[in-house]
Design a protein around this motif. Sequence first.
Motif, PDB file in Angstrom:
ATOM      1  N   ASP A 195       0.826  -1.213   0.000  1.00 36.19           N
ATOM      2  CA  ASP A 195       0.000   0.000   0.000  1.00 36.19           C
ATOM      3  C   ASP A 195       0.861   1.264   0.000  1.00 36.19           C
ATOM      4  OD1 ASP A 195       0.797  -0.838   2.500  1.00 36.19           O
ATOM      5  OD2 ASP A 195      -1.042  -0.285   3.520  1.00 36.19           O
ATOM      6  N   GLY A 196       2.015   1.211   0.657  1.00 36.83           N
ATOM      7  CA  GLY A 196       2.917   2.359   0.561  1.00 36.83           C
ATOM      8  C   GLY A 196       3.401   2.503  -0.867  1.00 36.83           C
ATOM      9  N   ILE A 235      -0.081   0.164   6.403  1.00 34.27           N
ATOM     10  CA  ILE A 235       1.144   0.665   7.032  1.00 34.27           C
ATOM     11  C   ILE A 235       2.330   0.518   6.073  1.00 34.27           C
ATOM     12  CG2 ILE A 235       2.056  -1.494   8.056  1.00 34.27           C
ATOM     13  CD1 ILE A 235       1.510   1.681  10.091  1.00 34.27           C
ATOM     14  N   TYR A 236       3.385   1.286   6.326  1.00 32.77           N
ATOM     15  CA  TYR A 236       4.673   1.010   5.684  1.00 32.77           C
ATOM     16  C   TYR A 236       5.360  -0.021   6.567  1.00 32.77           C
ATOM     17  CZ  TYR A 236       4.681   5.295   2.762  1.00 32.77           C
ATOM     18  OH  TYR A 236       4.415   6.275   1.857  1.00 32.77           O
ATOM     19  N   GLY A 237       5.313  -1.277   6.179  1.00 32.73           N
ATOM     20  CA  GLY A 237       5.896  -2.328   7.013  1.00 32.73           C
ATOM     21  C   GLY A 237       7.411  -2.269   7.031  1.00 32.73           C
ATOM     22  N   ASN A 267      -1.781  -3.469   4.014  1.00 31.35           N
ATOM     23  CA  ASN A 267      -1.658  -3.761   5.445  1.00 31.35           C
ATOM     24  C   ASN A 267      -1.703  -2.465   6.258  1.00 31.35           C
ATOM     25  OD1 ASN A 267       0.870  -2.798   4.867  1.00 31.35           O
ATOM     26  ND2 ASN A 267       1.934  -4.740   5.188  1.00 31.35           N
TER      27      ASN A 267
HETATM   28 MG    MG Z   1       2.187  -1.808   3.639  1.00 35.15          MG
END
Ligand code: MG
Lengths: 93, 483
Positions: free
Chosen positions: B106-107, B136-138, B134
């Motif tokens: 998603d980032g 978030i930036y994992g 998710n």
């Molecule tokens: Mg992500």
Amino acid sequence: MSGNPKPDRGLVKLDSDECKGCGLCVEACPPKVLHLADHLNPYGYHPAAYTGAGCTGCGICFYVCPEPGAITVFRLVEQKAEPKSEELMPAAA
Amino acid sequence: MASYTVAHGKAKCFYDHYERKADLQHQTHYCPGCGHGIVHKLIAGTIDALGIQDRTVLISPVGCSVFAYYYLDVGNIQVAHGRAPAVATAVKRSRPESIVISYQGDGDLAAIGTAEIVHAANRGENFTVIFINNAIYGMTGGQMAPTTLLGQKSTTTPFGRNVWNEGYPLKVCELLASLTGPVYIERVALGDNKQIMRAQRAVRRAIEIQTQGLGFSLVEILSPCPTIWKMNPVEAQHWVKEEMTKTFPLGVFRDRTKEAERRPAPAHAPPLAEIPRILGIANGASRRAAAAAPLNDAEPRDLRIKVAGFGGQGVLLLGQVLAEAGLDAGLEVSWLPSYGPEMRSGTSNCHVRLSARPIDSPLVSRPNVLLALNEPSLRKFLPTVEPGGWVFYNGTALAEDCHREDVQILVRPFTKMADELGETRAGNIVMLGALLESTGVLSEQHVNGALRRLVKSERWLEINRLALAAGREAARKGNGHEK
Ligand SMILES: [Mg+2]
Ligand SMILES: Cc1ncc(C[n+]2csc(CCOP(=O)(O)OP(=O)(O)O)c2C)c(N)n1
Ligand code: SF4
Ligand code: SF4
Ligand code: SF4
């Protein structure tokens, strides 16, 4: 299998080296025949293990598991069916 | 005696061993309970089921799944952040028989890559996007993503995402479904085994649509990131199901499979040998002949030219004339402008290469010809000139502290000479004349041809003719070698 007139419909094999002990399979298994073992695997995780009986072969644990090779699910071959090459004899259950 | 057969096992298209590390080569690098592993399995299962392993190309992103190529034994390309749809477009168009999967976080997809995904979807490109949301930036440790939920804490929204500060979670499926191009868009989740089975069907459907040549398909998958969410894997799974789906409803947002027509196959790229003819620059035969003897034998076959000066001195044009003339001469050429922060009064320079052999890089960091149109450029680039190289400097004298013994330097007031011809701005072409005369590179005919294409007005053509002659004359006079 002597003494067991009706074999389980399924069988599950867990590769404890590939397991990260996330517990998703344990949570998802409908008949609750999986648990996290007491011992640790090489990564320091408690790997998932089969209690040894009651697997239905539904495959749910396989789908929820994030590791490509940690879980293999087998299904009972009907007696009349021709044995296939990838068939496997269950370890004494 | 009962016997059993494999019903669900490791997909064939996973490697047996993952060569990412020397030891423990059978584990992925993902955290326990990470959704990426589950989705890899969904993709791998589909590839096996459709029998497309040999023609699948997986485009791996920047993000936790940057290493996807260690796991899936298919064609793999790891690309710059957010650019997977652009690369996927190129792969699919140049190899229409391939099955191209753009795998994006998603980032990656919804922040830095917003433009790429919107335009690829809008063009209806015939590839499949697997979009791992998710929230978030994992990989980088948990910064807010455009998809982060309202109120969700992240390292960059430590008090929770606030709509007045960070806006609303970006709904990619809804956004892309407003376009006409896409054929199939669905949002699924990994919140429990039923949702995962649904996700498996969606991934397969999307890839099948590509095999049928129908066009753009995208599956968004709401996916747990237990580590960054600071939850255990089971809690994270529940959070996907209970919380994420409130903001991101599941379902099919677009299904045009019934009415979509097969996309026409892209036109085949012309063979390389045809390209000079198509561009009208040389025919194959003269090209080879020219390549054999283009440059003065005393000179290097590989001219690496740096042209530098103030904006407005014709720096870029001078480079273009050299490159165009080189093309006419059948050489390999490259021209790379690099602008200073201000175009007009600032400095600008360009890198030009002329070579009898294919050019590896258009960057010229060790020039063997420096055309310095002002003193700052001379100071800056003189130290970079290769020993034995040529330097042409637009001035009257070299400063004491700006000199080299191991290069050939010609100092002339080229701009002043042009001024005397009635056009100050032709100083670049006077310098070109001096270069041609001193080094013997490029024939008059090719240079004139280039000028005719680049300079549109008759007045300027005449000025340039005079300027070239003046430059040659100046180079001849001083014997060309001034110390
Ligand atoms: Mg992500
Ligand atoms: C051009 C560029 N900008 C920034 C980064 C740093 N970076 C690496 S991963 C990442 C975010 C990835 O987030 P996402 O796509 O959601 O993947 P996830 O790890 O959550 O699966 C960023 C910003 C980079 N590698 N390259
Ligand atoms: S196959 Fe089904 S029953 Fe068997 S262990 Fe897995 S989840 Fe449990
Ligand atoms: S889901 Fe997979 S990794 Fe997680 S505990 Fe079960 S077998 Fe191990
Ligand atoms: S940080 Fe999150 S997305 Fe990255 S591997 Fe770990 S759980 Fe997966």
